[in-house]
Motif scaffolding. Sequence first.
Motif, PDB file in Angstrom:
ATOM      1  N   CYS A  28      43.608  40.107  32.066  1.00  0.00           N
ATOM      2  CA  CYS A  28      42.258  40.266  32.617  1.00  0.00           C
ATOM      3  C   CYS A  28      41.897  39.069  33.496  1.00  0.00           C
ATOM      4  CB  CYS A  28      41.258  40.413  31.476  1.00  0.00           C
ATOM      5  SG  CYS A  28      39.567  40.757  32.011  1.00  0.00           S
ATOM      6  N   GLY A  29      42.260  37.870  33.050  1.00  0.00           N
ATOM      7  CA  GLY A  29      41.979  36.666  33.834  1.00  0.00           C
ATOM      8  C   GLY A  29      42.760  36.627  35.133  1.00  0.00           C
ATOM      9  N   VAL A  30      44.030  37.054  35.066  1.00  0.00           N
ATOM     10  CA  VAL A  30      44.860  37.101  36.272  1.00  0.00           C
ATOM     11  C   VAL A  30      44.265  38.071  37.283  1.00  0.00           C
ATOM     12  CG1 VAL A  30      47.098  37.806  37.188  1.00  0.00           C
ATOM     13  CG2 VAL A  30      46.991  36.423  35.113  1.00  0.00           C
ATOM     14  N   LEU A  31      43.836  39.233  36.795  1.00  0.00           N
ATOM     15  CA  LEU A  31      43.228  40.220  37.681  1.00  0.00           C
ATOM     16  C   LEU A  31      41.928  39.703  38.271  1.00  0.00           C
ATOM     17  CD1 LEU A  31      43.511  43.103  38.798  1.00  0.00           C
ATOM     18  CD2 LEU A  31      42.242  43.914  36.798  1.00  0.00           C
ATOM     19  N   GLY A  32      41.175  38.933  37.473  1.00  0.00           N
ATOM     20  CA  GLY A  32      39.910  38.385  37.956  1.00  0.00           C
ATOM     21  C   GLY A  32      40.093  37.431  39.126  1.00  0.00           C
ATOM     22  N   THR A  33      41.231  36.716  39.142  1.00  0.00           N
ATOM     23  CA  THR A  33      41.473  35.788  40.263  1.00  0.00           C
ATOM     24  C   THR A  33      41.625  36.543  41.572  1.00  0.00           C
ATOM     25  OG1 THR A  33      43.882  35.808  39.874  1.00  0.00           O
ATOM     26  CG2 THR A  33      42.584  34.111  38.760  1.00  0.00           C
ATOM     27  N   SER A  46      33.300  36.520  30.531  1.00  0.00           N
ATOM     28  CA  SER A  46      33.859  36.980  29.262  1.00  0.00           C
ATOM     29  C   SER A  46      32.906  36.738  28.096  1.00  0.00           C
ATOM     30  CB  SER A  46      35.186  36.271  28.984  1.00  0.00           C
ATOM     31  OG  SER A  46      36.116  36.517  30.016  1.00  0.00           O
ATOM     32  N   ALA A  47      32.116  35.680  28.192  1.00  0.00           N
ATOM     33  CA  ALA A  47      31.183  35.346  27.115  1.00  0.00           C
ATOM     34  C   ALA A  47      29.896  36.154  27.182  1.00  0.00           C
ATOM     35  CB  ALA A  47      30.847  33.857  27.154  1.00  0.00           C
ATOM     36  N   THR A  48      29.597  36.729  28.333  1.00  0.00           N
ATOM     37  CA  THR A  48      28.338  37.470  28.501  1.00  0.00           C
ATOM     38  C   THR A  48      28.532  38.981  28.531  1.00  0.00           C
ATOM     39  OG1 THR A  48      28.532  37.138  30.904  1.00  0.00           O
ATOM     40  CG2 THR A  48      27.158  35.596  29.676  1.00  0.00           C
ATOM     41  N   ILE A  49      29.705  39.434  28.944  1.00  0.00           N
ATOM     42  CA  ILE A  49      30.006  40.871  28.909  1.00  0.00           C
ATOM     43  C   ILE A  49      31.044  41.077  27.821  1.00  0.00           C
ATOM     44  CG2 ILE A  49      30.887  42.875  30.164  1.00  0.00           C
ATOM     45  CD1 ILE A  49      29.941  41.665  32.718  1.00  0.00           C
ATOM     46  N   ILE A  50      30.583  41.421  26.614  1.00  0.00           N
ATOM     47  CA  ILE A  50      31.493  41.504  25.469  1.00  0.00           C
ATOM     48  C   ILE A  50      32.182  42.868  25.472  1.00  0.00           C
ATOM     49  CG2 ILE A  50      31.750  41.088  23.009  1.00  0.00           C
ATOM     50  CD1 ILE A  50      30.579  38.766  24.536  1.00  0.00           C
ATOM     51  N   SER A  51      32.929  43.123  26.523  1.00  0.00           N
ATOM     52  CA  SER A  51      33.689  44.361  26.637  1.00  0.00           C
ATOM     53  C   SER A  51      34.854  44.119  27.584  1.00  0.00           C
ATOM     54  CB  SER A  51      32.805  45.499  27.172  1.00  0.00           C
ATOM     55  OG  SER A  51      33.586  46.653  27.436  1.00  0.00           O
ATOM     56  N   GLY A  52      36.044  44.033  27.021  1.00  0.00           N
ATOM     57  CA  GLY A  52      37.220  43.808  27.855  1.00  0.00           C
ATOM     58  C   GLY A  52      37.439  44.942  28.842  1.00  0.00           C
ATOM     59  N   GLY A  53      37.202  46.183  28.390  1.00  0.00           N
ATOM     60  CA  GLY A  53      37.360  47.320  29.280  1.00  0.00           C
ATOM     61  C   GLY A  53      36.429  47.241  30.477  1.00  0.00           C
ATOM     62  N   ALA A  54      35.189  46.768  30.230  1.00  0.00           N
ATOM     63  CA  ALA A  54      34.224  46.627  31.318  1.00  0.00           C
ATOM     64  C   ALA A  54      34.681  45.572  32.314  1.00  0.00           C
ATOM     65  CB  ALA A  54      32.857  46.265  30.755  1.00  0.00           C
ATOM     66  N   MET A  57      37.340  47.005  34.404  1.00  0.00           N
ATOM     67  CA  MET A  57      36.743  47.982  35.309  1.00  0.00           C
ATOM     68  C   MET A  57      36.071  47.284  36.489  1.00  0.00           C
ATOM     69  SD  MET A  57      33.878  50.896  34.490  1.00  0.00           S
ATOM     70  CE  MET A  57      35.071  51.995  33.728  1.00  0.00           C
ATOM     71  N   ILE A  58      35.357  46.202  36.221  1.00  0.00           N
ATOM     72  CA  ILE A  58      34.682  45.458  37.292  1.00  0.00           C
ATOM     73  C   ILE A  58      35.702  44.994  38.330  1.00  0.00           C
ATOM     74  CG2 ILE A  58      33.443  43.331  37.848  1.00  0.00           C
ATOM     75  CD1 ILE A  58      32.022  43.627  35.132  1.00  0.00           C
ATOM     76  N   SER A  59      36.795  44.381  37.861  1.00  0.00           N
ATOM     77  CA  SER A  59      37.806  43.850  38.782  1.00  0.00           C
ATOM     78  C   SER A  59      38.467  44.956  39.585  1.00  0.00           C
ATOM     79  CB  SER A  59      38.862  43.071  37.995  1.00  0.00           C
ATOM     80  OG  SER A  59      38.297  41.935  37.372  1.00  0.00           O
ATOM     81  N   ASN A  60      38.860  46.037  38.919  1.00  0.00           N
ATOM     82  CA  ASN A  60      39.546  47.127  39.614  1.00  0.00           C
ATOM     83  C   ASN A  60      38.642  47.821  40.624  1.00  0.00           C
ATOM     84  OD1 ASN A  60      42.450  47.944  38.530  1.00  0.00           O
ATOM     85  ND2 ASN A  60      41.311  47.113  36.811  1.00  0.00           N
ATOM     86  N   MET A  61      37.398  48.054  40.248  1.00  0.00           N
ATOM     87  CA  MET A  61      36.479  48.724  41.156  1.00  0.00           C
ATOM     88  C   MET A  61      36.106  47.806  42.319  1.00  0.00           C
ATOM     89  SD  MET A  61      34.064  50.827  38.452  1.00  0.00           S
ATOM     90  CE  MET A  61      33.354  51.942  39.668  1.00  0.00           C
ATOM     91  N   TRP A  62      36.007  46.497  42.047  1.00  0.00           N
ATOM     92  CA  TRP A  62      35.718  45.537  43.119  1.00  0.00           C
ATOM     93  C   TRP A  62      36.858  45.522  44.125  1.00  0.00           C
ATOM     94  CZ3 TRP A  62      31.517  42.597  44.361  1.00  0.00           C
ATOM     95  CH2 TRP A  62      31.713  41.577  45.295  1.00  0.00           C
ATOM     96  N   SER A 146      41.422  33.199  26.390  1.00  0.00           N
ATOM     97  CA  SER A 146      42.559  33.933  26.958  1.00  0.00           C
ATOM     98  C   SER A 146      42.303  34.322  28.409  1.00  0.00           C
ATOM     99  CB  SER A 146      42.843  35.184  26.123  1.00  0.00           C
ATOM    100  OG  SER A 146      43.165  34.855  24.790  1.00  0.00           O
ATOM    101  N   VAL A 147      41.086  34.793  28.698  1.00  0.00           N
ATOM    102  CA  VAL A 147      40.739  35.171  30.068  1.00  0.00           C
ATOM    103  C   VAL A 147      40.740  33.938  30.977  1.00  0.00           C
ATOM    104  CG1 VAL A 147      38.954  36.155  31.553  1.00  0.00           C
ATOM    105  CG2 VAL A 147      39.421  37.186  29.326  1.00  0.00           C
ATOM    106  N   ALA A 148      40.180  32.823  30.475  1.00  0.00           N
ATOM    107  CA  ALA A 148      40.168  31.593  31.266  1.00  0.00           C
ATOM    108  C   ALA A 148      41.592  31.115  31.540  1.00  0.00           C
ATOM    109  CB  ALA A 148      39.377  30.509  30.533  1.00  0.00           C
ATOM    110  N   ALA A 149      42.472  31.220  30.537  1.00  0.00           N
ATOM    111  CA  ALA A 149      43.871  30.832  30.723  1.00  0.00           C
ATOM    112  C   ALA A 149      44.545  31.731  31.753  1.00  0.00           C
ATOM    113  CB  ALA A 149      44.616  30.903  29.393  1.00  0.00           C
ATOM    114  N   GLY A 150      44.198  33.011  31.712  1.00  0.00           N
ATOM    115  CA  GLY A 150      44.748  33.941  32.705  1.00  0.00           C
ATOM    116  C   GLY A 150      44.284  33.604  34.112  1.00  0.00           C
TER     117      GLY A 150
END
Length: 238
Positions: A28-33, A46-54, A57-62, A146-150
């Motif tokens: 998820c973190g890699v995709l976010g970059t 990651s700390a404010t949207i407690i949904s990994g699927g969301a 989805m944000i990254s893919n749709m963006w 984990s997301v930050a590490a990604g």
Amino acid sequence: MQQGVLLRRVIAAATPIALSYIPIGVACGVLGTKCGLGPGLAAVLSATIISGGAQFMISNMWLAGLPTATIVASVCAISLRFALYSASLAPYLQRARKRTALAMAFTLIEEGYGVTLAKLADGDRDWTFRHALALNAITIATWVASVAAGAVLGAVVNVPTAIASFAMTALFIYLLWDQLQGGSAGNAIAAAAGAAVVIACKLAGWTAIAVPLAAVVGVAAAMAATRADTGKKGDEVK
């Protein structure tokens, strides 16, 4: 002594969840970059949207270039399930303090919810709301890290977007299969109705509303079917 027992129970429950979060969170973190998110912003999201699927989805749709309104509507639609989770926990939270109930609401995540609900439903008196909150805190912290590490990895290593985004597809396929294996008619109806709506929207050229509309229709169909089944069972009992 009690603190040590509490911590051991929470760690035992959190370990399998945390281990599963690490590879998915890194992806998820890699995709976010690819969307321009650095480690700091990825951690905040990651700390404010407690949904990994969301988040996936944000990254893919963006990356797909969809309008912001469509992304927001889609995330809101798939997050409606948390209202159902909260409703199922509400009877148990009636004996909790208001601040405890609020803390549970703000830290509610799927896996933690599943563990806590199962223990409360089984009458496990050794599992308290303190255990539940500690479990949520540990798993959320693992996901954020984990997301930050990604995001750090994605900034120094060029990982193809297709590989990173496939993690979301694989995740949802697994979750869908796991739900269907449970034998619930409601789950099967929701999946079938959602798939039908997505196909219909794609054929009609309504790509922007396919996902949120499918989510709403799927949940509505499942709820209608469940109510009908409950009504039949009630008539049989009478």
